[in-house]
Enzyme design. Structure first.
Site, PDB file in Angstrom:
ATOM      1  N   CYS A  18      19.871 -12.772-127.686  1.00  0.00           N
ATOM      2  CA  CYS A  18      19.488 -11.566-126.868  1.00  0.00           C
ATOM      3  C   CYS A  18      20.854 -11.129-126.303  1.00  0.00           C
ATOM      4  CB  CYS A  18      18.569 -12.115-125.611  1.00  0.00           C
ATOM      5  SG  CYS A  18      18.873 -13.654-124.792  1.00  0.00           S
ATOM      6  N   HIS A 130      17.401 -15.557-120.280  1.00  0.00           N
ATOM      7  CA  HIS A 130      17.315 -14.297-121.358  1.00  0.00           C
ATOM      8  C   HIS A 130      18.108 -12.992-120.701  1.00  0.00           C
ATOM      9  CE1 HIS A 130      15.481 -11.551-124.251  1.00  0.00           C
ATOM     10  NE2 HIS A 130      14.948 -10.831-123.327  1.00  0.00           N
ATOM     11  N   ASP A 145      14.785  -4.503-122.723  1.00  0.00           N
ATOM     12  CA  ASP A 145      14.728  -5.663-123.127  1.00  0.00           C
ATOM     13  C   ASP A 145      14.211  -5.774-124.700  1.00  0.00           C
ATOM     14  OD1 ASP A 145      13.873  -8.324-123.157  1.00  0.00           O
ATOM     15  OD2 ASP A 145      12.554  -8.158-121.689  1.00  0.00           O
TER      16      ASP A 145
END
Length: 182
Positions: A18, A130, A145
């Site tokens: 991520c 995250h 995202d």
């Protein structure tokens, strides 16, 4: 006034990369950063660490600043990567909410925001974090995202502030990414 369609670059989540996806989404470039770039930064941080940990068989996979198989890079890698591209990272003081940040200002100072979100999976048995990028593109703020199917536009800066205040309430950390004006 002619309406131009703004193309938004958005990488999707793969394993625990991520941070890689967040950086590429923030820079709006497919290969602004590669996995090899972040691994090199992580290894350099480890070499430069004056307090090195001892070696163990797990050290092959679980490095001090990332997991060599799945990614999962830490804040030190993020800061070094951004500084290498002429950006600065400022940790937002959560005690002030988000009203102190000028989200309507020009792009010459604030490049975007990075949110580090606590994540609990498998009934709370597994905890992690995250990374999420938010950036204003063509005058509109987007949630980039990598867990989302596509970038999501906010309707206005008030909605961005509400989102960020909700993130702060849930234990997230907010980082401002600024352009170095030197």
């Amino acid at each position: 006034m002619e309406n131009k369609k703004v193309e938004i670059y958005h990488e999707r989540q793969r394993l625990q990369f991520c941070l890689l996806h967040t950086l590429n989404n923030l820079f709006q470039e497919k290969d602004a950063f590669l996995r090899a770039d972040l691994n090199t930064i992580s290894e350099k941080l480890d070499l430069d660490d004056p307090i090195k940990g001892g070696w163990s068989p797990l050290s092959v996979v679980f490095k001090p600043h990332h997991n060599s198989i799945t990614g999962n890079y830490d804040i030190n890698v993020l800061i070094a990567a951004l500084e290498g591209k002429g950006k600065s990272v400022v940790w937002h003081d959560r005690r002030h909410g988000f009203s102190s940040i000028d989200l309507d200002g020009g792009d010459d100072t604030l490049m975007g925001l990075i949110v580090n979100v606590p994540v609990r999976k498998y009934g709370g048995l597994w905890e992690s974090r995250h990374w999420i990028a938010l950036r204003r593109i063509g005058g509109v703020w987007y949630n980039l995202d990598s867990d989302l199917a596509a970038a999501c536009a906010f309707k206005d800066t008030e909605e961005v502030k509400e989102f960020l205040n909700g993130m702060i309430s849930s234990g997230s950390e907010i980082l401002l990414v600024t352009n170095d004006n030197q």
